[in-house]
Motif scaffolding. Sequence first.
Motif, short mmCIF file in Angstrom:
data_model
loop_
_atom_site.label_atom_id
_atom_site.label_comp_id
_atom_site.label_asym_id
_atom_site.label_seq_id
_atom_site.Cartn_x
_atom_site.Cartn_y
_atom_site.Cartn_z
N ALA A 1 0.85 -1.20 0.00
CA ALA A 1 0.00 0.00 0.00
C ALA A 1 0.88 1.24 0.00
CB ALA A 1 -0.90 0.00 1.23
N ARG A 2 0.46 2.26 -0.74
CA ARG A 2 1.24 3.50 -0.77
C ARG A 2 1.04 4.28 0.52
NH1 ARG A 2 0.82 7.46 -5.06
NH2 ARG A 2 -0.65 6.37 -6.40
N LEU A 3 2.14 4.83 1.04
CA LEU A 3 2.05 5.59 2.28
C LEU A 3 1.60 7.01 1.97
CD1 LEU A 3 5.40 4.42 3.88
CD2 LEU A 3 3.10 3.77 4.58
N PRO A 4 0.82 7.62 2.88
CA PRO A 4 0.44 9.02 2.69
C PRO A 4 1.70 9.88 2.63
CG PRO A 4 -0.69 8.05 4.59
CD PRO A 4 0.34 7.06 4.14
N GLN A 5 1.69 10.90 1.78
CA GLN A 5 2.86 11.77 1.63
C GLN A 5 2.91 12.79 2.77
OE1 GLN A 5 5.20 11.42 -1.09
NE2 GLN A 5 4.06 9.51 -0.95
N GLY A 6 4.11 13.28 3.05
CA GLY A 6 4.26 14.41 3.95
C GLY A 6 4.17 14.09 5.43
N LEU A 7 4.21 12.81 5.78
CA LEU A 7 4.18 12.47 7.21
C LEU A 7 5.60 12.55 7.77
CD1 LEU A 7 1.86 9.32 7.31
CD2 LEU A 7 1.27 11.69 7.80
N SER A 8 5.74 13.07 8.99
CA SER A 8 7.06 13.11 9.60
C SER A 8 7.28 11.86 10.45
CB SER A 8 7.21 14.36 10.46
OG SER A 8 6.17 14.40 11.42
N GLU A 9 6.19 11.17 10.75
CA GLU A 9 6.28 10.00 11.60
C GLU A 9 5.29 8.94 11.12
OE1 GLU A 9 6.78 9.99 16.28
OE2 GLU A 9 4.67 10.20 15.76
N LEU A 10 5.72 7.68 11.14
CA LEU A 10 4.82 6.58 10.78
C LEU A 10 4.45 5.80 12.03
CD1 LEU A 10 6.56 5.09 7.61
CD2 LEU A 10 4.59 6.62 7.69
N ARG A 11 3.19 5.36 12.08
CA ARG A 11 2.74 4.53 13.19
C ARG A 11 2.79 3.09 12.70
NH1 ARG A 11 -2.59 2.37 14.82
NH2 ARG A 11 -3.16 3.02 16.93
N LEU A 12 3.71 2.32 13.28
CA LEU A 12 3.86 0.93 12.86
C LEU A 12 3.12 0.02 13.83
CD1 LEU A 12 7.63 0.34 11.97
CD2 LEU A 12 5.78 1.16 10.51
N VAL A 13 2.41 -0.96 13.27
CA VAL A 13 1.84 -2.01 14.09
C VAL A 13 2.82 -3.18 14.04
CG1 VAL A 13 -0.10 -3.61 14.36
CG2 VAL A 13 -0.49 -1.23 13.66
N VAL A 14 3.33 -3.55 15.21
CA VAL A 14 4.40 -4.54 15.29
C VAL A 14 3.87 -5.83 15.90
CG1 VAL A 14 6.67 -5.03 16.27
CG2 VAL A 14 6.07 -2.67 15.64
N ILE A 15 3.94 -6.90 15.12
CA ILE A 15 3.64 -8.22 15.68
C ILE A 15 4.99 -8.87 15.91
CG2 ILE A 15 2.44 -10.42 15.39
CD1 ILE A 15 0.56 -9.05 13.42
N GLN A 16 5.29 -9.08 17.17
CA GLN A 16 6.65 -9.44 17.58
C GLN A 16 7.24 -10.58 16.76
OE1 GLN A 16 7.62 -9.52 21.93
NE2 GLN A 16 8.28 -11.59 21.44
N GLY A 17 8.40 -10.29 16.17
CA GLY A 17 9.14 -11.32 15.48
C GLY A 17 8.70 -11.59 14.06
N ILE A 18 7.61 -10.97 13.58
CA ILE A 18 7.19 -11.30 12.22
C ILE A 18 6.79 -10.12 11.36
CG2 ILE A 18 4.86 -11.95 13.03
CD1 ILE A 18 5.12 -14.08 10.59
N ASP A 19 6.21 -9.06 11.94
CA ASP A 19 5.72 -8.02 11.03
C ASP A 19 5.76 -6.62 11.63
OD1 ASP A 19 4.60 -7.42 8.45
OD2 ASP A 19 2.72 -6.95 9.46
N ARG A 20 6.09 -5.66 10.77
CA ARG A 20 6.05 -4.23 11.10
C ARG A 20 5.40 -3.52 9.92
NH1 ARG A 20 9.90 -2.56 14.84
NH2 ARG A 20 10.52 -0.72 13.68
N THR A 21 4.15 -3.08 10.10
CA THR A 21 3.42 -2.48 8.99
C THR A 21 2.79 -1.16 9.43
OG1 THR A 21 2.94 -4.58 7.90
CG2 THR A 21 1.41 -2.80 7.47
N PRO A 22 2.97 -0.09 8.63
CA PRO A 22 2.33 1.18 8.97
C PRO A 22 0.81 1.05 8.89
CG PRO A 22 3.96 1.46 7.21
CD PRO A 22 3.74 -0.01 7.39
N CYS A 23 0.11 1.50 9.92
CA CYS A 23 -1.35 1.38 9.94
C CYS A 23 -1.93 2.31 10.99
CB CYS A 23 -1.75 -0.07 10.24
SG CYS A 23 -3.53 -0.33 10.14
N GLY A 24 -3.06 2.93 10.67
CA GLY A 24 -3.72 3.81 11.62
C GLY A 24 -4.93 3.17 12.27
N GLY A 25 -5.16 1.88 12.00
CA GLY A 25 -6.35 1.21 12.51
C GLY A 25 -6.21 0.73 13.94
#
Length: 234
Positions: free
Chosen positions: A165-189
């Motif tokens: 998925a394309r990230l929104p432009q112009g953000l100074s910070e990303l919120r990552l949802v981290v599932i320990q040991g397997i995934d780090r994905t930017p998401c606002g949900g």
Amino acid sequence: EVVALPPGGVLLSTTLFYPTGGGQPCDQGELVTPEGERIRVTEVEHRSGAVVHRVSPAMQGKLARGMSVEGRIDWTRRYRHMRAHTAQHLLSAIVFRRHGIPTERARLGGPGGSFDLVRPLPSGTSLKETLDEANREFFTRSVPVSLAFITPEEFAREPGRSSAARLPQGLSELRLVVIQGIDRTPCGGTHVRDTSEVGRVEEEPAIPLPGGGQRLRFKIGPEERAPSVPTLPG
Ligand SMILES: [Zn+2]
């Protein structure tokens, strides 16, 4: 506090209602006036930077600017979205690890959710192998789910992106949802804090997409235990 009353809508000074976005359906619930009048919120959406709570025009008349109201969220609905959303991140991550195919977009709602791969799974394979692994290693075990905040530059250096998925432009910070040991994905949900809260997940038939992609679908089970402390939308 009620700050504005556009037609059929209510703007509040602060809100815990999650507006439709990022593939996650909005919260529903009610606003309770100081007189105890309960006003049903049917939909919540982002409109030009504001969160608009949709209410029936008849009930809107019971509200006034400056009035203090209490928001009550339908937690059964929200918690189901949190479980399905966490399931989707994890399934996308395992599909990416097994097949190297990233997810383009995801959709939650109803009894589960779906996510679209940029190309189909290799022939002879299905979501089943991924689900078997997810059910065995994650959805029946406690693996922590947490948030991390990093810059887009830092994120660009991270290897193995399960989301296309394309990230929104112009953000100074990303919120990552981290599932320990397997995934780090930017998401606002919103997501659960522990993968065992998801419970067993079942496969639904996949759908080929025009343009060569594939939609993988899954179903989550009924609630097995009370909701944990919710992760607030960021
Ligand atoms: Zn998410």
